[in-house]
Design an enzyme around this catalytic site. Structure first.
Site, PDB file in Angstrom:
ATOM      1  N   GLU B 271      -1.559 -18.751  11.176  1.00  0.00           N
ATOM      2  CA  GLU B 271      -2.611 -18.826  10.503  1.00  0.00           C
ATOM      3  C   GLU B 271      -3.786 -17.895  10.993  1.00  0.00           C
ATOM      4  OE1 GLU B 271      -1.623 -20.259   7.862  1.00  0.00           O
ATOM      5  OE2 GLU B 271       0.126 -21.541   8.190  1.00  0.00           O
ATOM      6  N   GLU B 300       1.186 -11.936   4.486  1.00  0.00           N
ATOM      7  CA  GLU B 300       2.294 -12.668   5.490  1.00  0.00           C
ATOM      8  C   GLU B 300       2.678 -11.444   6.482  1.00  0.00           C
ATOM      9  OE1 GLU B 300       4.141 -15.970   5.964  1.00  0.00           O
ATOM     10  OE2 GLU B 300       2.619 -15.678   4.550  1.00  0.00           O
TER      11      GLU B 300
END
Lengths: 505, 505
Positions: B271, B300
């Site tokens: 994250e 991503e």
């Protein structure tokens, strides 16, 4: 009701719901700002808040809202509305008229001015430089006077128009009476206390008290009060506050001082009192603008009831002192009686937010008298420091050494919140008057406190106060509960009884 | 530019800013819901979110927005726009056309259907009851097919229209090529690893690891990565996520498992990678819809770069293992080499979110192939469980015992997010390709990691990726950085090198 009126009612209720959605979203954004939002995001976040607020203002002043109100106010239509919808129409009309009377340009200028003035006040207070703030304060007074003219003045007292925003229906005439009665009794009582040879010891309150244990005890007491943690939460912030987003989400904050065992605790109980009010508003009011406290004064009566009447009482500590001792092993080895007296020391002082339960009211009366002079007698900002210092000497026997601990101490005026201060003492008076009825209607009231059985008290207050939200006005509420209008004698009697005992007068 | 066009540009930019304000407010509300909002407030909060979302949809599909776009797209006007405003016009046009092509009634039906389906999916997964979900899944597929028809199909592959929403410009043709290349190499590599006699020991990872120490180490690593705590915060939630409210307020969450020393850590780094992207978007894009990642795949790539390429590398642990050991005294007494190998175990398994860095891609390829069959070949929901199980057997050598650990494991399809899954493997491929360039352009790259000097790496990525936000498309970006389009060979080479070493193949 005709099909057309029924459609108008639906549109009206939908508009209220929309407004309420914006209020709730803004409530979350403000809570977030004050409980840890990252500093670097603030600038953009302020714009977001500005845009949402503008949209809310647009909804609240929409011309169609005015048209719907006019239709729903027609006697034949109004008569067919439910009690809730009737009150919603009345309340919305009042807010609507206040809002549309201010030209948007004037409103915007004022928003910019007060937001600048708040920063300037902070700086002026820090630097003890009243002169740098004076010009802004005069400007804010001028705007407030313009608003009074636009909103209109009833029966001569211009200040009443401001009071009404915080305590609907309250007037200078009534406050003169109640505050007069209060001042007359509290000034000599405060002097007698100062002269008493029986001063409580307080030094043991100031040691290092671990934050985690303070937090755990605060959470324990909140649970005892009946705070619903599935409908609320406790966080930390620099200035404690309570915010009712909806009755299922009421958040409070506190601030732990590790050198003081009771500061955060009484702060938590205070905000917890506000929270019990908001959590227990009737489900029927959800989604309407009535799902909130009816006035600042009544709200404050609940925080002060729980903080002072309950939290600073002997029965409360007879029950909970042992729990507090267990939270701080070997730190509180004095008797409960001494602890109780220490948490109730009376000491005339300069700073309102640090004042005790008794002299606090004198701080408020001073501000009230000054605000009256500003709006009813045209007193200017330049005259305020001297006026302030004189009154502190007269009522409290203390005199500020500088304006930072005098006229500059509170944020309220920099934000234009004239008329707000009286709410604090009204809260104390409402609380004492309601307690008086409570003692009759729950005859074992103090036994319940002494047993730590606080839930019946919460239930009683829910039935009498909390459930109604804004469905009843403050005066309707106090008459329905106690059988008579606001009466300062209850507060005087409560304080005399309590402090004559503590100071052995 | 004429005065009129200049006015239109201002109106257009103001509308975008308004939309962005709603997005940010909604972002805070979602973050709040997932990090501790009281349960009992959820029902009202959902309505608030619904009302604000409806207002955002209204702003995004306003007819005047369409008119302004048409004017700003005129070649003579467009040519005079800044680079940012040009891209803003292009992006807004794309979103606008997608949104207005869906009739509001259809959109609303779909929102209701998918929100019901998400609850139903949760229940079906819990009860291992695919049959109860199948009907809903077929309905969602039907709606998605309607959307494809409304949005339009380019060059034959209906699935491309869905892919484009998550990875602009990505096509089935290209994915067939890259995923084909990947599958061809990874299936045998995974089999060789399974057959290796050199399997790492992992039992020591599973002890009781105190949450506070895990948190403190996670915060330490985030600081090392250059996460700016004045522009973000770390909280806890059931499912970790990152949310970029604005570049000055980027929040991540993690979930501490006290019986696992690395689960929360790698989640936090993952994250944190998303967050570095959002925190370092250029200030020039703030207040526009370009102030976000350019695609799910590129986003991503950043989370996976930091989690896998850096966080699961040997140089990283050569530097940070001693810090981890200090956080857990006497718990990690095995050599760093063993620890490194343990965090990189490859084990074909049934559940995507628990998969290792290598076989993860096979989970994605299976979903991709199934989604293609649904939209390009008309495969029905009833056929999916068998199809799923066959492909798991073929690619991973494992077979689900029931649908809960098979076709029902992911939430995505119940929400209609067809076309999303490929982003995860695209992220792995982009990350490997970017790493390849990084190793050339920062020749001491791995030494920097081994020294714990991660900031130059963050700076390089800011210059090449982060600052641009959505100003460049994924393919523009990858070509500008690496000199060529997406090429799966980099991921294959990276995985082969890494795992041949670990498993001594």
């Amino acid at each position: 009701m005709t099909q057309n009126d029924s459609n108008i009612l639906s549109l009206f209720l939908e508009q209220i719901k929309q407004m309420k959605s914006y209020e709730e979203a803004l409530g979350v954004l403000y809570w977030d700002l004050r409980t840890g939002a990252p500093r670097k995001g603030m600038e953009v976040r302020s714009e977001v808040i500005g845009n949402l607020s503008a949209q809310l203002f647009k909804l609240s002043t929409a011309p169609e809202l005015g048209e719907w109100l006019t239709e729903l106010e027609k006697p034949a239509v109004y008569a067919e509305l439910s009690e809730i919808n009737q009150r919603l129409v009345t309340e919305t009309r009042k807010e609507y008229d206040r809002s549309i009377k201010i030209p948007p340009k004037l409103h915007q200028e004022y928003v910019v001015l007060t937001s600048q003035a708040e920063s300037l006040w902070e700086e002026a207070k820090e630097k003890n430089d009243y002169a740098s703030f004076e010009l802004y304060l005069d400007k804010i007074i001028t705007y407030s006077n313009q608003f009074i003219d636009l909103w209109g003045v009833k029966e001569g007292s211009r200040y009443d128009t401001l009071l009404d925003a915080y305590e609907p229906g309250m007037t200078t005439a009534e406050l003169d009476k109640v505050f007069g009665g209060l001042r007359e009794k509290l000034v000599p009582l405060s002097a007698a206390i100062a002269a008493s040879p029986h001063q409580p010891k307080t030094d043991f309150l100031k040691q290092t008290y671990a934050k985690e244990a303070q937090k755990s005890f605060s959470l324990f007491i909140l649970k005892q009060m009946g705070f619903d943690f599935a409908a609320g939460r406790l966080d930390e912030s620099a200035h404690p506050f309570a915010t009712g987003l909806n009755p299922g989400d009421v958040r409070i904050t506190t601030r732990y001082l590790i050198d003081d065992v009771v500061s955060a605790l009484f702060g938590t109980i205070h905000e917890g009192g506000h929270a019990l009010y908001e959590q227990n508003i009737s489900k029927d009011l959800i989604g309407t603008t009535l799902a909130t406290g009816t006035s600042m004064g009544i709200h404050e009566s609940q925080s002060r009831f729980w903080e002072n009447v309950i939290g600073r009482s002997k029965p409360f500590w007879n029950r909970y002192y042992k729990d507090l001792q267990q939270h701080f092993p070997n730190q509180l080895e004095i008797p409960v009686e001494d602890f109780y007296r220490a948490t109730n020391v009376v000491q005339p002082s300069l700073i309102r937010i640090e004042a005790d339960e008794l002299t606090y009211n004198l701080h408020i009366i001073i501000r009230y008298e000054i605000e009256k002079l500003i709006f009813n007698e045209g007193v200017k900002a330049s005259e305020l420091p001297a006026l302030w210092n004189e009154k502190y000497k007269e009522y409290l026997g203390v005199e500020p050494e500088n304006d930072s601990e005098g006229v500059l101490q509170d944020v309220h005026w920099s934000g234009g919140a004239f008329g707000y201060f009286p709410s604090y003492s009204l809260g104390n008076m409402y609380a004492a008057q309601i307690t008086n009825t409570l003692e009759t209607e729950l005859p074992n009231f103090w036994e319940l406190v002494e047993e730590g059985n606080l839930l019946p008290i919460k239930e009683w207050l829910t039935e009498k106060v909390y459930q109604y939200g804004k469905l009843r006005t403050p005066s309707e509420l106090i008459i329905a509960i106690t059988g008579k209008p606001l009466d300062p004698d209850h507060l005087v009697a409560y304080l005399e009884k309590k402090y004559k005992d503590i100071y052995k007068l």
